[in-house]
Write a protein that holds these residues in place. Structure first.
Motif, PDB file in Angstrom:
ATOM      1  N   ALA A  94       0.890  -1.139   0.055  1.00 58.48           N
ATOM      2  CA  ALA A  94      -0.162   0.027  -0.046  1.00 58.48           C
ATOM      3  C   ALA A  94       0.762   1.104  -0.057  1.00 58.48           C
ATOM      4  CB  ALA A  94      -0.818  -0.005   1.062  1.00 58.48           C
ATOM      5  N   SER A  95       1.915   1.347   0.731  1.00 59.30           N
ATOM      6  CA  SER A  95       2.791   2.485   0.720  1.00 59.30           C
ATOM      7  C   SER A  95       3.577   2.645  -0.690  1.00 59.30           C
ATOM      8  CB  SER A  95       3.971   2.297   1.984  1.00 59.30           C
ATOM      9  OG  SER A  95       3.322   2.025   3.051  1.00 59.30           O
ATOM     10  N   ARG A  96       3.937   1.484  -1.187  1.00 61.47           N
ATOM     11  CA  ARG A  96       4.632   1.593  -2.384  1.00 61.47           C
ATOM     12  C   ARG A  96       3.557   2.355  -3.454  1.00 61.47           C
ATOM     13  NH1 ARG A  96       7.926  -3.870  -2.997  1.00 61.47           N
ATOM     14  NH2 ARG A  96       9.577  -3.403  -1.544  1.00 61.47           N
ATOM     15  N   VAL A  97       2.180   1.911  -3.357  1.00 64.15           N
ATOM     16  CA  VAL A  97       1.223   2.461  -4.253  1.00 64.15           C
ATOM     17  C   VAL A  97       1.080   3.751  -3.994  1.00 64.15           C
ATOM     18  CG1 VAL A  97      -1.079   1.926  -5.202  1.00 64.15           C
ATOM     19  CG2 VAL A  97       0.240   0.045  -4.896  1.00 64.15           C
ATOM     20  N   ALA A  98       0.956   3.995  -2.799  1.00 63.65           N
ATOM     21  CA  ALA A  98       0.703   5.415  -2.316  1.00 63.65           C
ATOM     22  C   ALA A  98       1.755   6.167  -2.835  1.00 63.65           C
ATOM     23  CB  ALA A  98       0.617   5.461  -0.849  1.00 63.65           C
ATOM     24  N   ASP A 133      -8.726  -3.299  -5.965  1.00 65.50           N
ATOM     25  CA  ASP A 133     -10.409  -2.837  -5.782  1.00 65.50           C
ATOM     26  C   ASP A 133     -10.418  -1.480  -5.445  1.00 65.50           C
ATOM     27  OD1 ASP A 133     -11.109  -5.281  -6.044  1.00 65.50           O
ATOM     28  OD2 ASP A 133     -11.746  -5.745  -4.007  1.00 65.50           O
ATOM     29  N   ILE A 134      -9.472  -0.719  -4.457  1.00 68.83           N
ATOM     30  CA  ILE A 134      -9.395   0.492  -4.393  1.00 68.83           C
ATOM     31  C   ILE A 134      -8.872   1.416  -5.632  1.00 68.83           C
ATOM     32  CG2 ILE A 134      -7.977   2.437  -3.026  1.00 68.83           C
ATOM     33  CD1 ILE A 134      -7.886   0.164  -0.596  1.00 68.83           C
ATOM     34  N   LEU A 135      -8.037   0.879  -6.282  1.00 72.59           N
ATOM     35  CA  LEU A 135      -7.703   1.559  -7.327  1.00 72.59           C
ATOM     36  C   LEU A 135      -8.819   1.589  -8.625  1.00 72.59           C
ATOM     37  CD1 LEU A 135      -3.969   0.163  -7.914  1.00 72.59           C
ATOM     38  CD2 LEU A 135      -4.548   2.565  -7.200  1.00 72.59           C
ATOM     39  N   THR A 136      -9.648   0.606  -8.709  1.00 75.82           N
ATOM     40  CA  THR A 136     -10.461   0.552  -9.678  1.00 75.82           C
ATOM     41  C   THR A 136     -11.612   1.578  -9.240  1.00 75.82           C
ATOM     42  OG1 THR A 136     -10.141  -1.860  -9.802  1.00 75.82           O
ATOM     43  CG2 THR A 136     -12.229  -1.106 -10.734  1.00 75.82           C
ATOM     44  N   LYS A 137     -11.764   1.816  -7.874  1.00 72.90           N
ATOM     45  CA  LYS A 137     -12.883   2.402  -7.693  1.00 72.90           C
ATOM     46  C   LYS A 137     -12.477   4.094  -7.733  1.00 72.90           C
ATOM     47  CE  LYS A 137     -14.927  -0.444  -4.036  1.00 72.90           C
ATOM     48  NZ  LYS A 137     -15.271  -0.763  -2.642  1.00 72.90           N
ATOM     49  N   LEU A 138     -11.242   4.388  -7.690  1.00 74.61           N
ATOM     50  CA  LEU A 138     -10.829   5.483  -8.222  1.00 74.61           C
ATOM     51  C   LEU A 138     -10.374   5.941  -9.641  1.00 74.61           C
ATOM     52  CD1 LEU A 138      -8.090   5.739  -5.121  1.00 74.61           C
ATOM     53  CD2 LEU A 138     -10.245   7.148  -5.387  1.00 74.61           C
ATOM     54  N   LYS A 139     -10.714   4.709 -10.394  1.00 75.80           N
ATOM     55  CA  LYS A 139     -10.552   4.866 -11.868  1.00 75.80           C
ATOM     56  C   LYS A 139      -8.966   5.115 -12.107  1.00 75.80           C
ATOM     57  CE  LYS A 139     -15.034   6.352 -12.947  1.00 75.80           C
ATOM     58  NZ  LYS A 139     -15.733   6.019 -11.656  1.00 75.80           N
ATOM     59  N   VAL A 140      -8.157   4.332 -11.494  1.00 71.67           N
ATOM     60  CA  VAL A 140      -6.662   4.463 -11.750  1.00 71.67           C
ATOM     61  C   VAL A 140      -6.323   2.927 -12.372  1.00 71.67           C
ATOM     62  CG1 VAL A 140      -4.384   4.334 -10.675  1.00 71.67           C
ATOM     63  CG2 VAL A 140      -6.466   5.888  -9.730  1.00 71.67           C
ATOM     64  N   PRO A 141      -5.524   2.864 -13.228  1.00 74.31           N
ATOM     65  CA  PRO A 141      -5.228   1.719 -13.971  1.00 74.31           C
ATOM     66  C   PRO A 141      -4.618   0.878 -13.116  1.00 74.31           C
ATOM     67  CG  PRO A 141      -4.586   3.661 -15.459  1.00 74.31           C
ATOM     68  CD  PRO A 141      -5.009   4.048 -14.121  1.00 74.31           C
ATOM     69  N   VAL A 142      -4.946  -0.459 -12.908  1.00 78.80           N
ATOM     70  CA  VAL A 142      -4.468  -1.416 -12.008  1.00 78.80           C
ATOM     71  C   VAL A 142      -3.129  -1.720 -12.403  1.00 78.80           C
ATOM     72  CG1 VAL A 142      -4.800  -3.474 -10.396  1.00 78.80           C
ATOM     73  CG2 VAL A 142      -6.608  -1.919 -10.887  1.00 78.80           C
ATOM     74  N   ASP A 143      -2.876  -2.486 -13.413  1.00 75.50           N
ATOM     75  CA  ASP A 143      -1.772  -3.269 -13.795  1.00 75.50           C
ATOM     76  C   ASP A 143      -0.598  -2.253 -13.935  1.00 75.50           C
ATOM     77  OD1 ASP A 143      -2.815  -5.638 -13.897  1.00 75.50           O
ATOM     78  OD2 ASP A 143      -3.323  -5.513 -16.035  1.00 75.50           O
ATOM     79  N   ALA A 144      -0.714  -1.103 -14.558  1.00 79.36           N
ATOM     80  CA  ALA A 144       0.245  -0.122 -14.829  1.00 79.36           C
ATOM     81  C   ALA A 144       0.646   0.490 -13.435  1.00 79.36           C
ATOM     82  CB  ALA A 144      -0.153   1.072 -15.542  1.00 79.36           C
ATOM     83  N   THR A 145      -0.306   0.792 -12.543  1.00 78.28           N
ATOM     84  CA  THR A 145       0.069   1.234 -11.038  1.00 78.28           C
ATOM     85  C   THR A 145       0.856   0.153 -10.354  1.00 78.28           C
ATOM     86  OG1 THR A 145      -1.850   2.510 -11.078  1.00 78.28           O
ATOM     87  CG2 THR A 145      -0.855   1.939  -9.037  1.00 78.28           C
ATOM     88  N   PHE A 146       0.612  -1.171 -10.419  1.00 75.20           N
ATOM     89  CA  PHE A 146       1.360  -2.131  -9.669  1.00 75.20           C
ATOM     90  C   PHE A 146       2.703  -2.172 -10.296  1.00 75.20           C
ATOM     91  CE2 PHE A 146      -2.669  -5.048  -7.987  1.00 75.20           C
ATOM     92  CZ  PHE A 146      -2.243  -4.168  -6.948  1.00 75.20           C
ATOM     93  N   ALA A 147       2.749  -2.174 -11.535  1.00 74.62           N
ATOM     94  CA  ALA A 147       4.002  -2.373 -12.249  1.00 74.62           C
ATOM     95  C   ALA A 147       5.219  -1.150 -11.812  1.00 74.62           C
ATOM     96  CB  ALA A 147       4.094  -2.325 -13.618  1.00 74.62           C
ATOM     97  N   SER A 148       4.298   0.065 -11.660  1.00 77.15           N
ATOM     98  CA  SER A 148       5.137   1.333 -10.923  1.00 77.15           C
ATOM     99  C   SER A 148       5.510   1.162  -9.784  1.00 77.15           C
ATOM    100  CB  SER A 148       4.230   2.495 -11.322  1.00 77.15           C
ATOM    101  OG  SER A 148       3.930   2.922 -12.763  1.00 77.15           O
TER     102      SER A 148
END
Length: 199
Positions: A94-98, A133-148
């Motif tokens: 969660a911290s890395r995604v944040a 699920d949180i990213l999806t609700k925020l309309k943020v691309p999941v796969d690209a965000t996890f990769a970043s």
């Protein structure tokens, strides 16, 4: 004139950080203070101080009081709260995604949503599907965000923030720091930290 800045250091594993994350935006706006959200990891800091678990668990009598204290405060500020079945939880993912989100426009909303998932919905934030699920609700691309979030620069940034927190003498979260390196610890010091930042 730029606004004064208050650094808000938080760990998703910290329930008092949850309370501050809920309160800080409107209070900072009213005070005319800009807030920088700074995720870090308490685990390595606790370990360096000889603790292998959360103080909530190490000191059960105090821990029970602290849980009740959080419940009272959550009721007072009007947010849902449920003590999670799993505590403390790993906050690395969660911290890395944040950190990814804080470089964009959705980091603060994401952080508040993670705290809500953990402390109001009893979800396990180390599980990737919860973060997805949180990213999806925020309309943020999941796969690209996890990769970043798995990129070396983000991993290094989280380690560096944690090392900086240790160097500054942090011993808990939330912690607030000002431009003159004044340190305030705890949700109940948020208002004082904002007043100091404004000075």
């Amino acid at each position: 004139m730029p606004k004064p800045v208050l650094d808000f250091w938080f760990d998703f594993a910290s329930v008092y950080s949850f309370l501050s994350a809920t309160r800080i935006a409107p209070l900072a706006d009213a005070a005319g203070v800009s807030v920088r959200w700074q995720p870090f990891l308490l685990g390595p800091i606790f370990a360096s101080q000889g603790m292998k678990d959360s103080p909530f668990n190490l000191f059960p009598v105090k821990g029970q009081h602290m849980i009740r204290d959080v419940q009272r405060t959550a009721d007072e500020i009007g947010v849902g709260f449920r003590w999670p079945d799993a505590f403390p939880q790993s906050s690395v993912l969660a911290s890395r995604v944040a950190l990814v989100g804080l470089k964009d426009t959705w980091g603060e909303d994401f952080s508040r949503a993670v705290f809500h998932a953990e402390y109001a919905e009893n979800r396990v934030i180390s599980e990737s599907h919860v973060i997805a699920d949180i990213l999806t609700k925020l309309k943020v691309p999941v796969d690209a965000t996890f990769a970043s979030a798995q990129a070396d620069d983000i991993k290094t940034e989280l380690r560096d923030l944690t090392a900086d927190a240790a160097k500054r003498g942090f011993f808990g979260a939330p912690t607030f720091t000002t431009a003159d390196r004044e340190l305030f610890w705890g949700n109940d010091r948020l208002e004082q930290a904002l007043r100091w930042a404004k000075k």
